[in-house]
Motif scaffolding. Structure first.
Motif, short mmCIF file in Angstrom:
data_model
loop_
_atom_site.label_atom_id
_atom_site.label_comp_id
_atom_site.label_asym_id
_atom_site.label_seq_id
_atom_site.Cartn_x
_atom_site.Cartn_y
_atom_site.Cartn_z
N ILE A 279 -8.29 -19.56 -29.55
CA ILE A 279 -8.95 -20.28 -30.65
C ILE A 279 -8.40 -19.81 -31.99
O ILE A 279 -8.15 -20.61 -32.90
CB ILE A 279 -10.48 -20.06 -30.57
CG1 ILE A 279 -11.02 -20.61 -29.25
CG2 ILE A 279 -11.18 -20.74 -31.74
CD1 ILE A 279 -12.49 -20.30 -29.02
N ALA A 280 -8.21 -18.49 -32.13
CA ALA A 280 -7.68 -17.96 -33.38
C ALA A 280 -6.27 -18.48 -33.65
O ALA A 280 -5.92 -18.81 -34.80
CB ALA A 280 -7.68 -16.43 -33.33
N ILE A 281 -5.47 -18.59 -32.60
CA ILE A 281 -4.10 -19.12 -32.78
C ILE A 281 -4.15 -20.58 -33.21
O ILE A 281 -3.36 -21.02 -34.08
CB ILE A 281 -3.30 -18.94 -31.47
CG1 ILE A 281 -3.06 -17.46 -31.20
CG2 ILE A 281 -1.99 -19.70 -31.53
CD1 ILE A 281 -2.43 -17.17 -29.85
N ALA A 282 -5.07 -21.34 -32.62
CA ALA A 282 -5.19 -22.75 -33.01
C ALA A 282 -5.62 -22.88 -34.47
O ALA A 282 -5.12 -23.75 -35.21
CB ALA A 282 -6.20 -23.45 -32.10
N VAL A 283 -6.53 -22.02 -34.93
CA VAL A 283 -6.96 -22.05 -36.33
C VAL A 283 -5.79 -21.71 -37.25
O VAL A 283 -5.57 -22.38 -38.28
CB VAL A 283 -8.13 -21.07 -36.54
CG1 VAL A 283 -8.46 -20.95 -38.03
CG2 VAL A 283 -9.35 -21.53 -35.77
N LYS A 284 -5.03 -20.69 -36.89
CA LYS A 284 -3.89 -20.30 -37.72
C LYS A 284 -2.84 -21.41 -37.80
O LYS A 284 -2.31 -21.70 -38.88
CB LYS A 284 -3.26 -19.02 -37.15
CG LYS A 284 -2.05 -18.54 -37.95
CD LYS A 284 -1.45 -17.30 -37.32
CE LYS A 284 -0.22 -16.86 -38.12
NZ LYS A 284 0.42 -15.66 -37.50
N ARG A 285 -2.56 -22.03 -36.67
CA ARG A 285 -1.57 -23.11 -36.66
C ARG A 285 -2.01 -24.26 -37.55
O ARG A 285 -1.22 -24.79 -38.35
CB ARG A 285 -1.37 -23.58 -35.22
CG ARG A 285 -0.31 -24.68 -35.10
CD ARG A 285 -0.05 -25.05 -33.65
NE ARG A 285 -1.26 -25.54 -33.00
CZ ARG A 285 -1.91 -24.87 -32.05
NH1 ARG A 285 -1.50 -23.66 -31.68
NH2 ARG A 285 -3.00 -25.37 -31.50
#
Length: 334
Positions: A137-143
């Motif tokens: 989820i954190a990676i999706a937010v960053k992207r």
């Protein structure tokens, strides 16, 4: 009067001269506007501007900043959770113009994107998966943030999900489930330990029984050897085998009675326990020995009378004790 005017002009001149200089701190950029229009960007150090004409429009912090966003959303099984997302970002030094003029409230913009991504990703997952896949989820937010904020001169360094807090009732239920699982595991381990103890105890008892049986067999073997030696000794003093055996049995019988009587707390009753029990037992043994000797002597005479007859096959003729009474040896008559 003229002196006062000169003093005033001097003071104004000094003020204008000093206002021409300004300093910029490290990791900071200053936007200079001339007559309200963008003029230049000044970096760290001592800088010069034209008084009255140029002015400082704003200062941009180039350090890494952190914004904590708290979001409430629900999972796939309709469990509401609160999530804390920490966004670390900074202004790209070469894009200070875009960061200052294109985006007025960067924190609000970042918060909106975080809400959008989290509320799009979390409802696809179950509560347990939210904890396990928080990094995804954190990676999706960053992207998503990088794609949107780069246009405005911001670089997203990292996004972290620092807290996941389910509804209190759900949290209590999860704790009870976890406790039940641990109790189940503990019960399984205890049962396995009990099984191991039972198996070990059974093996020990089996070994004990085996050794006990071996001891009893050795004891009986020694008793039999002792009886044989006793009979041999009695034979040497003129007592035949039958009388010796009867004597030994009667002696053991009375020894047993004496051992039972010596124990005051014994509840054992020996049957028969009448006074003539020893005499009856002795007479029965002598009669049995006499009958067996008569059978043996009869078989020997039969072999002598018919030497060619095959006696390997079993015979079914019953020889009564009173037959051939005259042929019975004197020492075997009662």
């Amino acid at each position: 009067m003229e002196n006062i005017i000169w003093y005033i002009l001097l003071i104004i001149g000094v003020f204008i001269f000093l206002s021409s200089f300004f300093t910029v701190k490290q990791q900071t950029s200053v936007i200079i506007e001339r007559f309200g229009k963008y003029h230049s960007i000044r970096q760290a150090g001592l800088q010069l501007k034209i008084p009255v004409i140029d002015k400082i429009a704003g200062r941009i912090n180039l350090k890494i900043q952190q914004l904590d966003v708290i979001i409430e959303t629900k999972t796939k099984e309709n469990v509401f959770v609160k999530m804390k997302v920490s966004v670390q970002f900074k202004v790209i030094q070469t894009n200070v113009y875009d960061a200052f003029y294109k985006l007025e409230y960067p924190h609000d913009q970042i918060t909106s994107y975080v809400f959008d991504v989290v509320r799009a990703e979390v409802p696809k997952l179950k509560l347990d998966d939210v904890f396990e896949r928080k990094d995804d989820i954190a990676i999706a937010v960053k992207r998503e943030l990088n794609e949107a904020m780069t246009t405005y001169g911001y670089d997203i360094i990292n996004t972290l999900i620092t807290d996941i807090d389910p509804d209190p009732q759900v949290k209590n239920a999860m704790n009870r489930i976890n406790a039940a699982d641990r109790e189940k595991s503990a019960a399984e381990y205890e049962a396995e330990a009990q099984r191991i103890r039972i198996v070990a105890k059974a093996k020990a008892e089996a070994e004990s029984k085996r050794l006990q049986g071996q001891g009893i067999a050795d004891q009986r073997r020694e008793i039999a050897r002792g009886l044989v030696e006793s009979v041999d000794i009695l034979n040497k003093v003129g007592i035949n085998s039958q009388e010796a055996s009867a004597l030994i049995v009667v002696t053991q019988h009375y020894d047993t009675l004496q051992a039972i009587g010596a124990d005051a707390n014994s509840n054992l009753i020996l049957l028969p326990n009448s006074p003539q029990a020893g005499s009856d037992m002795l007479n029965n043994m002598i009669a049995s020995f006499a009958a067996s000797n008569q059978v043996g002597e009869s078989m020997k005479r039969a072999v002598k009378r018919a030497p060619k007859e095959d006696f390997s096959k079993p015979t079914h003729r019953l020889i009564e004790p009173h037959q051939d009474e005259d042929d019975t040896p004197p020492e075997n008559k009662v």
